[in-house]
Design a protein around this motif. Structure first.
Motif, mmCIF file in Angstrom:
data_model
loop_
_atom_site.group_PDB
_atom_site.id
_atom_site.type_symbol
_atom_site.label_atom_id
_atom_site.label_comp_id
_atom_site.label_asym_id
_atom_site.label_seq_id
_atom_site.Cartn_x
_atom_site.Cartn_y
_atom_site.Cartn_z
ATOM 1 N N PRO A 149 11.520 52.003 -33.174
ATOM 2 C CA PRO A 149 12.149 52.058 -31.828
ATOM 3 C C PRO A 149 11.364 51.322 -30.733
ATOM 4 C CG PRO A 149 11.816 54.302 -32.793
ATOM 5 C CD PRO A 149 11.019 53.175 -33.586
ATOM 6 N N LEU A 150 10.029 50.930 -31.191
ATOM 7 C CA LEU A 150 9.295 49.848 -30.307
ATOM 8 C C LEU A 150 10.015 48.506 -30.271
ATOM 9 C CD1 LEU A 150 6.849 49.847 -28.443
ATOM 10 C CD2 LEU A 150 5.671 49.074 -30.018
ATOM 11 N N ARG A 151 10.337 48.296 -31.334
ATOM 12 C CA ARG A 151 10.893 46.983 -31.678
ATOM 13 C C ARG A 151 12.294 46.909 -30.929
ATOM 14 N NH1 ARG A 151 14.903 45.199 -35.007
ATOM 15 N NH2 ARG A 151 15.149 42.895 -35.640
ATOM 16 N N GLY A 152 13.132 47.933 -30.932
ATOM 17 C CA GLY A 152 14.193 48.199 -30.353
ATOM 18 C C GLY A 152 14.375 48.197 -28.970
ATOM 19 N N ILE A 153 13.305 48.529 -28.236
ATOM 20 C CA ILE A 153 12.834 48.358 -26.808
ATOM 21 C C ILE A 153 12.674 46.971 -26.452
ATOM 22 C CG2 ILE A 153 11.317 49.214 -25.168
ATOM 23 C CD1 ILE A 153 11.093 52.118 -26.702
ATOM 24 N N PHE A 154 11.857 46.416 -27.261
ATOM 25 C CA PHE A 154 11.746 45.059 -26.924
ATOM 26 C C PHE A 154 12.840 44.140 -26.971
ATOM 27 C CE2 PHE A 154 6.979 45.602 -29.050
ATOM 28 C CZ PHE A 154 6.305 45.927 -27.910
ATOM 29 N N MET B 91 8.556 39.318 -24.486
ATOM 30 C CA MET B 91 9.317 40.452 -24.954
ATOM 31 C C MET B 91 10.155 39.938 -26.341
ATOM 32 S SD MET B 91 9.054 43.252 -23.458
ATOM 33 C CE MET B 91 7.345 42.644 -23.259
ATOM 34 N N ALA B 92 10.757 38.877 -26.452
ATOM 35 C CA ALA B 92 11.367 38.287 -27.570
ATOM 36 C C ALA B 92 10.340 38.122 -28.521
ATOM 37 C CB ALA B 92 12.160 37.217 -27.357
ATOM 38 N N THR B 93 9.140 37.594 -28.242
ATOM 39 C CA THR B 93 7.967 37.318 -29.367
ATOM 40 C C THR B 93 7.639 38.518 -29.781
ATOM 41 O OG1 THR B 93 7.457 35.215 -28.011
ATOM 42 C CG2 THR B 93 5.935 36.431 -29.591
ATOM 43 N N LEU B 94 7.278 39.605 -29.419
ATOM 44 C CA LEU B 94 7.009 40.956 -29.902
ATOM 45 C C LEU B 94 7.956 41.606 -30.590
ATOM 46 C CD1 LEU B 94 5.251 42.422 -26.548
ATOM 47 C CD2 LEU B 94 4.080 41.560 -28.497
ATOM 48 N N ALA B 95 9.266 41.415 -30.359
ATOM 49 C CA ALA B 95 10.368 41.990 -30.940
ATOM 50 C C ALA B 95 10.409 41.240 -32.415
ATOM 51 C CB ALA B 95 11.428 41.705 -30.513
ATOM 52 N N GLY B 96 10.279 39.864 -32.385
ATOM 53 C CA GLY B 96 10.182 39.058 -33.447
ATOM 54 C C GLY B 96 8.983 39.344 -34.607
ATOM 55 N N ALA B 97 7.934 39.427 -33.874
ATOM 56 C CA ALA B 97 6.589 39.631 -34.606
ATOM 57 C C ALA B 97 6.488 40.843 -35.179
ATOM 58 C CB ALA B 97 5.325 39.432 -33.460
ATOM 59 N N ILE B 98 7.066 41.948 -34.751
ATOM 60 C CA ILE B 98 6.910 43.390 -35.438
ATOM 61 C C ILE B 98 7.955 43.274 -36.595
ATOM 62 C CG2 ILE B 98 8.657 44.663 -34.138
ATOM 63 C CD1 ILE B 98 6.294 46.800 -33.433
ATOM 64 N N SER B 99 9.094 42.416 -36.509
ATOM 65 C CA SER B 99 10.049 42.768 -37.586
ATOM 66 C C SER B 99 9.518 42.812 -38.949
ATOM 67 C CB SER B 99 11.206 41.607 -37.282
ATOM 68 O OG SER B 99 11.797 41.856 -35.921
ATOM 69 N N PRO C 226 25.908 42.520 -27.478
ATOM 70 C CA PRO C 226 25.382 42.429 -28.850
ATOM 71 C C PRO C 226 24.046 42.725 -28.875
ATOM 72 C CG PRO C 226 26.348 40.263 -28.048
ATOM 73 C CD PRO C 226 26.319 41.265 -26.871
ATOM 74 N N TRP C 227 23.154 42.598 -27.907
ATOM 75 C CA TRP C 227 21.839 43.081 -27.792
ATOM 76 C C TRP C 227 21.587 44.626 -27.761
ATOM 77 C CZ3 TRP C 227 19.291 39.422 -30.040
ATOM 78 C CH2 TRP C 227 19.528 38.025 -29.734
ATOM 79 N N ILE C 228 22.261 45.097 -27.037
ATOM 80 C CA ILE C 228 22.319 46.651 -27.131
ATOM 81 C C ILE C 228 22.633 47.069 -28.384
ATOM 82 C CG2 ILE C 228 23.732 48.784 -26.461
ATOM 83 C CD1 ILE C 228 24.264 47.208 -23.886
ATOM 84 N N PHE C 229 23.649 46.628 -29.289
ATOM 85 C CA PHE C 229 23.748 46.962 -30.563
ATOM 86 C C PHE C 229 22.480 46.619 -31.561
ATOM 87 C CE2 PHE C 229 28.286 46.887 -29.442
ATOM 88 C CZ PHE C 229 28.580 48.053 -30.082
ATOM 89 N N TYR C 230 22.007 45.487 -31.388
ATOM 90 C CA TYR C 230 20.689 44.963 -32.263
ATOM 91 C C TYR C 230 19.666 45.903 -31.874
ATOM 92 C CZ TYR C 230 23.490 40.919 -33.270
ATOM 93 O OH TYR C 230 24.456 40.027 -33.967
ATOM 94 N N GLY C 231 19.202 46.145 -30.710
ATOM 95 C CA GLY C 231 18.045 47.059 -30.335
ATOM 96 C C GLY C 231 18.262 48.464 -30.663
ATOM 97 N N LEU D 92 17.624 53.794 -33.733
ATOM 98 C CA LEU D 92 18.300 54.674 -34.764
ATOM 99 C C LEU D 92 17.607 54.580 -35.978
ATOM 100 C CD1 LEU D 92 20.309 56.790 -34.958
ATOM 101 C CD2 LEU D 92 22.090 55.231 -35.597
ATOM 102 N N THR D 93 17.285 53.375 -36.642
ATOM 103 C CA THR D 93 16.663 53.651 -37.883
ATOM 104 C C THR D 93 15.515 54.262 -37.859
ATOM 105 O OG1 THR D 93 17.541 51.500 -38.371
ATOM 106 C CG2 THR D 93 15.779 51.823 -39.673
#
Length: 444
Positions: free
Chosen positions: A306-311, A329-337, A389-394, A399-400
């Motif tokens: 969920p934290l990744r989705g928030i980023f 924010m994009a860096t944190l989302a990509g780094a935690i993936s 699109p980013w609403i779906f990706y996040g 949800l996962t």
């Protein structure tokens, strides 16, 4: 824990395991690099319509020679709703009267504009050529950019089905799997091989078939029962796990590849962003796996996904003028993936019995990888809303994370070798829940 004792005898985590991990990582690296390259080979540079008064070197308009480029742009290109130069329209005729106006206004809907009938001019400061500039995949043709990514992902999906077995020619078979599938001779051979590579030849020589049969008597007895792939869905507990894990893998694959191949939509400098993600992901993975051993599989996923989705959502909703915060924010989302992906796969492995683990992972991977070729299609919604699109990706990542609540914790628990082990674990858990209230009552 009998097999763990055999594994410790041949060296535990030694040279053999490290070589296997290094080889597997090299294979993943080859695939990942091709996916990441989409951010560069299919990058969408800044662009505007080609106009004769600006871009035709043979133009002989005397007035244009004494005007600056900003003035020429002002009379040639209308402004969009964000008061930026429109990327897809131009004035049908130079609007000389705009030079005498102090204010600016949008003329997108004015009748004296037209599409980019003569093509586009691209900013080539970062990329000299991409598939977008080569085939003009912008404006009305922007949807075709997602189609090219869709075709690439379809190739990955089909290639995984056809060629997925090829690495098994070089990767050693699991000794544990061989033993519990009633192939103890081959399992013993693999254990001796591991001992030799780990520099534990003497220990390997002491391993005999009698030792293996004595240590894993219970597992070998259970191995006499023939297992069919259909058992993945015939057993209620395992059926629930397979369906839920497939659903989670599908959603997260959509989210992780949706972000990975569309980084250029989140920043003006995709090269810098990719570098920051690569550097940060190393640190995040090291710290994350330390946290994983402390918090367990469920809680870790419940926090980081969920934290990744928030980023992702934060990077999308932050205005483009705040590029630094948007990039962070994009860096944190990509780094935690990568951490989310590895924890999810680890949990999946530990939830499936050894006798059906390979088959179960194949089924989950098959359903999950459908997210590969679906992930680019959500970007087709961008012309209607850049944020959609980013609403779906996040949202898929969030949800996962919450879906893991329906799965049991596997931290510090032995790997299930058969469906019988999973059933017993479930029965013991239910029995413990029934007994807890009685214990609490008798205490008072």
């Amino acid at each position: 824990m009998a097999f763990q004792e055999l594994l410790n005898q041949v060296g535990g985590l030694g040279r053999f395991q490290i070589l296997q991990i290094a080889f597997a990582l090299s294979l993943y690296g080859l695939i990942s690099s091709h996916i990441i390259m989409e951010n560069f080979t299919a990058a969408i540079p800044s662009h505007r319509c080609w106009v004769p008064i600006l871009d035709n070197d043979t133009v002989s308009d005397n007035d244009s020679r004494i005007l600056s480029q900003d003035d020429l742009l002002k009379i040639s290109i209308p402004l969009d709703s964000n008061l930026r130069l429109d990327k897809c329209r131009r004035f049908a005729q130079p609007q000389w009267h705009l030079l005498h106006l102090n204010g600016t206004f949008s003329s997108v809907t004015e009748p004296n504009t037209e599409p980019c009938v003569d093509g586009w001019v691209y900013d080539r400061s970062n990329f000299l050529s991409t598939t977008v500039t080569e085939w003009n995949l912008v404006c009305e043709s922007q949807i075709l950019n997602s189609v090219t990514k869709f075709s690439f992902m379809i190739g990955l999906f089909i290639g995984g089905i056809i060629c997925g077995h090829l690495p098994d020619r070089w990767l050693s078979e699991s000794a544990r799997w061989l033993i519990v599938t009633n192939k103890p001779e081959k399992g013993l051979k693999e254990l001796k091989k591991v001992a030799r590579i780990n520099g534990m030849k003497d220990s390997g020589d002491t391993l005999t078939m009698e030792v293996v049969r004595t240590s894993m008597k219970k597992e070998l007895e259970a191995a006499k029962t023939k297992h069919s792939p259909r058992e993945l869905f015939h057993t209620p507990i395992l059926r629930k796990r397979i369906c839920l894990l497939s659903f989670m893998r599908h959603l997260f694959t959509l989210s992780i590849f949706g972000l990975a191949i569309h980084l250029q939509h989140l920043t003006a400098n995709v090269i810098l962003l990719q570098f920051l993600i690569s550097a940060a992901s190393i640190l995040v993975s090291i710290v994350g796996h330390l946290v994983l051993n402390h918090m367990g599989r469920r809680i870790t996923q419940l926090v980081i996904m969920p934290l990744r989705g928030i980023f992702i959502l934060s990077a999308a909703f932050i205005p483009q003028e705040m590029q630094i915060l948007r990039t962070v924010m994009a860096t944190l989302a990509g780094a935690i993936s990568p951490l989310c992906l590895s924890v999810g796969r680890l949990h999946t492995n530990e939830l499936l019995p050894t006798t059906l683990r390979a088959t179960g992972m194949g089924v989950i991977g098959m359903f999950g990888n459908t997210g590969l070729f679906l992930s680019p299609l959500f970007m087709m919604l961008a012309p209607y809303s850049a944020i959609l699109p980013w609403i779906f990706y996040g949202g898929f990542s969030i949800l996962t994370g919450f879906s893991v609540l329906f799965l049991p914790e596997t931290k510090n628990k032995p790997l299930p070798d058969s469906i019988h082990d999973i059933t017993n674990d479930w029965k013991e858990s239910r029995q413990a829940k029934k007994e807890d209230p009685i214990i609490k009552v008798t205490m008072f």
